[in-house]
Design an enzyme around this catalytic site. Sequence first.
Site, PDB file in Angstrom:
ATOM      1  CE  LYS A 196      -3.422   2.415   2.770  1.00 28.68           C
ATOM      2  NZ  LYS A 196      -4.310   2.397   3.926  1.00 28.68           N
ATOM      3  CD  GLU A 202       9.332  -5.894   7.074  1.00 26.47           C
ATOM      4  OE1 GLU A 202       9.102  -4.768   6.548  1.00 26.47           O
ATOM      5  OE2 GLU A 202       9.022  -6.174   8.242  1.00 26.47           O
ATOM      6  N   GLY A 254      -4.704  -1.679   5.102  1.00 27.03           N
ATOM      7  CA  GLY A 254      -3.901  -2.813   4.658  1.00 27.03           C
ATOM      8  C   GLY A 254      -4.569  -4.155   4.955  1.00 27.03           C
ATOM      9  NE  ARG A 255      -6.222  -3.574  11.114  1.00 25.43           N
ATOM     10  CZ  ARG A 255      -5.559  -2.437  11.224  1.00 25.43           C
ATOM     11  NH1 ARG A 255      -4.410  -2.287  10.578  1.00 25.43           N
ATOM     12  NH2 ARG A 255      -6.023  -1.437  11.949  1.00 25.43           N
ATOM     13  CD  GLU A 340      -1.603  -4.249  11.604  1.00 18.43           C
ATOM     14  OE1 GLU A 340      -0.470  -4.766  11.722  1.00 18.43           O
ATOM     15  OE2 GLU A 340      -2.064  -3.921  10.500  1.00 18.43           O
ATOM     16  CG  HIS A 371      -4.183 -35.433  16.972  1.00 15.42           C
ATOM     17  ND1 HIS A 371      -4.377 -36.625  17.628  1.00 15.42           N
ATOM     18  CD2 HIS A 371      -5.221 -35.311  16.109  1.00 15.42           C
ATOM     19  CE1 HIS A 371      -5.466 -37.211  17.152  1.00 15.42           C
ATOM     20  NE2 HIS A 371      -6.001 -36.427  16.234  1.00 15.42           N
ATOM     21  CE  LYS A 500       5.861  -0.929   9.824  1.00 15.11           C
ATOM     22  NZ  LYS A 500       4.908  -0.187   9.010  1.00 15.11           N
TER      23      LYS A 500
HETATM   24  O1  F6P Z   1       2.348  -4.050   9.955  1.00 11.77           O
HETATM   25  C1  F6P Z   1       1.945  -2.751   9.672  1.00 11.77           C
HETATM   26  C2  F6P Z   1       1.418  -2.601   8.300  1.00 11.77           C
HETATM   27  O2  F6P Z   1       1.264  -1.251   8.055  1.00 11.77           O
HETATM   28  C3  F6P Z   1       0.112  -3.343   8.063  1.00 11.77           C
HETATM   29  O3  F6P Z   1      -0.978  -2.671   8.532  1.00 11.77           O
HETATM   30  C4  F6P Z   1       0.150  -3.530   6.603  1.00 11.77           C
HETATM   31  O4  F6P Z   1      -0.771  -4.484   6.187  1.00 11.77           O
HETATM   32  C5  F6P Z   1       1.583  -3.948   6.413  1.00 11.77           C
HETATM   33  O5  F6P Z   1       2.302  -3.137   7.313  1.00 11.77           O
HETATM   34  C6  F6P Z   1       2.124  -3.797   5.019  1.00 11.77           C
HETATM   35  O6  F6P Z   1       2.079  -2.483   4.581  1.00 11.77           O
HETATM   36  P1  F6P Z   1       2.250  -2.103   3.058  1.00 11.77           P
HETATM   37  O7  F6P Z   1       1.132  -2.728   2.300  1.00 11.77           O
HETATM   38  O8  F6P Z   1       2.194  -0.614   3.006  1.00 11.77           O
HETATM   39  O9  F6P Z   1       3.576  -2.626   2.589  1.00 11.77           O
END
Ligand code: F6P
Length: 534
Positions: A196, A202, A254-255, A340, A371, A500
């Site tokens: 987003k 990452e 995002g979620r 979250e 199990h 972060k």
């Molecule tokens: O973990 C925090 C967060 O902002 C989430 O809410 C989001 O889904 C994720 O990082 C990834 O963010 P992006 O889609 O901006 O890479």
Amino acid sequence: MWEKLTSLADSLRDRPILSLFNDDPARFDSFSARAEGLLFDYSKTNIDADVMAALLELCENADLTNKRAAMFEGEKINDTEGRAVLHTALRNLDATPVMVDGTDVMPGVLDTLARMQAFAEDLRAGRFTGQGGAITDVVNIGIGGSDLGPVMLDIALGPYRDGPRVHYVSNVDGAHIHDTLQGLDPTTTLVIVASKTFTTIETMTNAETARAWMAETVSDTGAQFAALSSNLEKTTAWGIDPSRVFGFEDWVGGRYSLWGPIGLSVMLATGPATFRDLLSGAQAMDHHFRDAPFPENLPVLLALTGIWHNQGLGYATRAVLPYEQRLLRLPAYLQQLEMESNGKRVSMDGSDLPVNSGPVVWGEPGTNGQHAFYQLIHQGTRVVPCEFMAGIQGHEADLTHQHDLLLANCLAQSEALMLGRSLEEATALMADKGFTGDELMRQAAHRVFPGNRPSTTLLYPKLTPYVLGQIIALYEHRVFVEGVILGINSFDQWGVELGKELALKLAPILSGDEPADAKDGSTAGLIAAIQAAR
Ligand code: F6P
């Protein structure tokens, strides 16, 4: 606001759930609800009419009716970020206008959906190709909401997959991308960068690694990259052609984003029609949530059982237990969705929450979990409310006997949790096996189940794309209702920021480019140990 609920909880905590069935033979009918083909049974909880009245009063006090309308109507209810919350617009297939700042967002939503469809059709038909021909593999690079939703859907929609193989990379651990790319042909691979913000460390790091891998073989790497993002400036700067950038607005959290461009990898794997069915199911749940009276409203009822167990009775966790192997990643997806969203310690006005925030959510599909951790759920000292779910039918028409066994296990677990096994029963059992005296009592004690452990069961007809859409939207709205009752902002996530920030500062220290001074003793010690071992 909470006194009535907590005093009811105190007085009813130990009341046997079973006694409620004895008192009211029609309890199942009164404490279950059916809507849109789904059946939600919450009769195996300690909720009675008084508790339900108190829970519904919480909805009134929290002004749920108006807050629900505010969400659907595009008001900026995410007020720490100044954003509307409109994932529902992404599945508003009727295109009824949804206004944000005086503009209808629906033409843009439908235009993007049409672009996704056209791209998916081209790729699936072999019209969009890589340097080496038709695309055989898609690598979706994203994390959190840009990964968990699509991964969960990809597994859940297994019977509907008929497109390219899709692989998901999320972890910054180089092992993840290394193992994923191994064996793939770069000339027939499409890489999707799903972010987003298009700044997540990452994702951007893995995207660079993928680009370098592709550049070893492919002359125009840009032609085999697509981006899913709200940050079109950054996607362009990164070199992705706007024709393969699928954008979404800041009012998609995002979620909550799998319904739009973030779902592209799923559309590529299963086709636009399947994706549309998923959206239709979610839309049906939106309508139900918006229109059904609270006592018959599945998201509201699911939320109220959650509030009763967590804020009322003080049970700190809840287990989500799908008896559906293809919902393998649903618990992980719900962990982000719920934790979250509702893992917040202050109310909207910044004051401390007067009750606990949302619960710890965890789980695994049945029967595997049986199990592994069910031992603790049955005989541990803590109560874990369980949310079972199961499809009445499976997809495997030739294996119905296995499906029946699956369902029998699901029902047996909720039954066992409620019934338990008394000391008397356990003693009789062990006496039958020949034990006597002190040894009989000792052996019997180990076989006692306290019972009276609450659970709910969601039954659905079959895990089709439509039903999957319903289930996910059901949980989304449940989270919303719980957040409204708690008086928190379910749509920001400031809690992930601090880590972060510190990671960004630690990276140059670990690589030796900056000194480790001003670190706490433990962190400094760990840095020193890592550096000394290199
Ligand atoms: O973990 C925090 C967060 O902002 C989430 O809410 C989001 O889904 C994720 O990082 C990834 O963010 P992006 O889609 O901006 O890479």
